[in-house]
Design an enzyme around this catalytic site. Structure first.
Site, PDB file in Angstrom:
ATOM      1  CG  HIS A 261      58.960  33.632  11.519  1.00 56.09           C
ATOM      2  ND1 HIS A 261      58.689  34.636  10.589  1.00 56.09           N
ATOM      3  CD2 HIS A 261      57.944  34.226  12.682  1.00 56.09           C
ATOM      4  CE1 HIS A 261      58.091  35.639  10.945  1.00 56.09           C
ATOM      5  NE2 HIS A 261      57.452  35.485  12.232  1.00 56.09           N
TER       6      HIS A 261
ATOM      7  CG  HIS B  81      56.076  32.420  16.732  1.00 49.96           C
ATOM      8  ND1 HIS B  81      56.659  33.515  17.118  1.00 49.96           N
ATOM      9  CD2 HIS B  81      55.494  32.954  15.466  1.00 49.96           C
ATOM     10  CE1 HIS B  81      56.442  34.605  16.370  1.00 49.96           C
ATOM     11  NE2 HIS B  81      55.891  34.262  15.653  1.00 49.96           N
TER      12      HIS B  81
ATOM     13  CB  VAL C  16      59.998  39.160  10.795  1.00 55.48           C
ATOM     14  CG1 VAL C  16      61.388  38.722   9.925  1.00 55.48           C
ATOM     15  CG2 VAL C  16      60.242  39.755  11.887  1.00 55.48           C
TER      16      VAL C  16
ATOM     17  N   GLY D 296      49.173  38.988  11.284  1.00 54.21           N
ATOM     18  CA  GLY D 296      50.060  39.554  12.220  1.00 54.21           C
ATOM     19  C   GLY D 296      51.617  39.290  12.036  1.00 54.21           C
ATOM     20  CD  GLN D 297      55.034  36.870   7.409  1.00 52.50           C
ATOM     21  OE1 GLN D 297      53.978  36.267   6.671  1.00 52.50           O
ATOM     22  NE2 GLN D 297      56.294  36.576   6.952  1.00 52.50           N
TER      23      GLN D 297
HETATM   24  P1  5GP Z   1      55.715  37.750  13.540  1.00 49.32           P
HETATM   25  O1  5GP Z   1      54.901  38.827  14.052  1.00 49.32           O
HETATM   26  O2  5GP Z   1      56.400  38.213  12.156  1.00 49.32           O
HETATM   27  O3  5GP Z   1      55.174  36.420  13.460  1.00 49.32           O
HETATM   28  O4  5GP Z   1      57.180  37.486  14.647  1.00 49.32           O
HETATM   29  C1  5GP Z   1      58.307  38.104  14.542  1.00 49.32           C
HETATM   30  C2  5GP Z   1      59.074  37.612  15.620  1.00 49.32           C
HETATM   31  O5  5GP Z   1      60.297  37.898  15.541  1.00 49.32           O
HETATM   32  C3  5GP Z   1      58.483  38.465  16.978  1.00 49.32           C
HETATM   33  O6  5GP Z   1      58.001  37.412  18.071  1.00 49.32           O
HETATM   34  C4  5GP Z   1      59.829  38.997  17.523  1.00 49.32           C
HETATM   35  O7  5GP Z   1      59.877  39.289  18.927  1.00 49.32           O
HETATM   36  C5  5GP Z   1      60.985  38.357  16.614  1.00 49.32           C
HETATM   37  N1  5GP Z   1      62.010  39.238  16.346  1.00 49.32           N
HETATM   38  C6  5GP Z   1      62.082  40.417  15.575  1.00 49.32           C
HETATM   39  N2  5GP Z   1      63.293  40.964  15.558  1.00 49.32           N
HETATM   40  C7  5GP Z   1      63.957  40.065  16.016  1.00 49.32           C
HETATM   41  C8  5GP Z   1      65.512  40.021  16.236  1.00 49.32           C
HETATM   42  O8  5GP Z   1      66.185  40.754  15.619  1.00 49.32           O
HETATM   43  N3  5GP Z   1      65.800  38.970  16.765  1.00 49.32           N
HETATM   44  C9  5GP Z   1      65.082  37.885  17.153  1.00 49.32           C
HETATM   45  N4  5GP Z   1      65.869  36.640  17.673  1.00 49.32           N
HETATM   46  N5  5GP Z   1      64.003  38.036  16.823  1.00 49.32           N
HETATM   47  C10 5GP Z   1      63.377  38.819  16.362  1.00 49.32           C
END
Ligand code: 5GP
Length: 142
Positions: free
Chosen positions: A100, A102, A96, A93-94
């Site tokens: 990181h 959460h 970005v 589910g990544q």
């Molecule tokens: P992933 O699914 O990659 O673990 O989570 C990426 C997280 O980054 C998501 O919860 C999303 O809301 C957050 N996110 C994406 N773009 C941005 C942004 O431009 N600014 C911030 N503060 N969070 C972001």
């Protein structure tokens, strides 16, 4: 630069975000689409994509920041508990491609589940399969 990740641009100040912690190797800011008030993302300053890509000093700093932030976030929003998670790879589910963690505040009766609910089903593994998997994991440790 076009190939910089969203999170690098946030750390550099090129994109707006509510930054809550900055250390030598890590930074943390509020998630723009929070799953709960206080939902925070903790990132290494350098854009390693996956946990396995980060050198030990970077991952140590990352999880030290998580340890610092988890109670701060929980207390700040008067939460009852915290879910800490890392979507490590696209199949997990990544979205970005910049490592990181959460930190998600949890509240009694918030309707969310445990991390166990991230999976649709459980495999039915024999004792032999468990032992074999354990052996293989141990053999892959670098
Ligand atoms: P992933 O699914 O990659 O673990 O989570 C990426 C997280 O980054 C998501 O919860 C999303 O809301 C957050 N996110 C994406 N773009 C941005 C942004 O431009 N600014 C911030 N503060 N969070 C972001």
């Amino acid at each position: 630069m076009a190939d910089r990740t969203i999170f690098e641009r946030i750390i550099d100040g090129a994109l707006p975000a509510t930054i809550v912690l900055e250390t030598e190797r890590a930074a943390a800011f509020l998630d723009a689409n929070p799953l709960a008030p206080g939902h925070t993302l903790v990132v290494p300053r350098e854009p390693y994509e996956r946990l396995r890509d980060a050198p030990a000093e970077v991952s140590s700093s990352l999880f030290e920041a998580v340890r610092t932030l988890a109670p701060a976030v929980e207390d700040a929003v008067d939460a009852d508990a915290t879910t800490i998670g890392l979507n490590d790879g696209t199949a997990a589910g990544q979205e970005v491609p910049h490592l990181h963690v959460h930190i998600i505040p949890r509240f009694e009766g918030d309707g969310g589940g445990s991390i166990h609910t991230a999976m649709g089903s459980r495999p039915d593994l024999s004792d032999e399969e468990m032992i074999d998997i354990g052996d293989r994991i141990a053999a892959h440790i670098e």
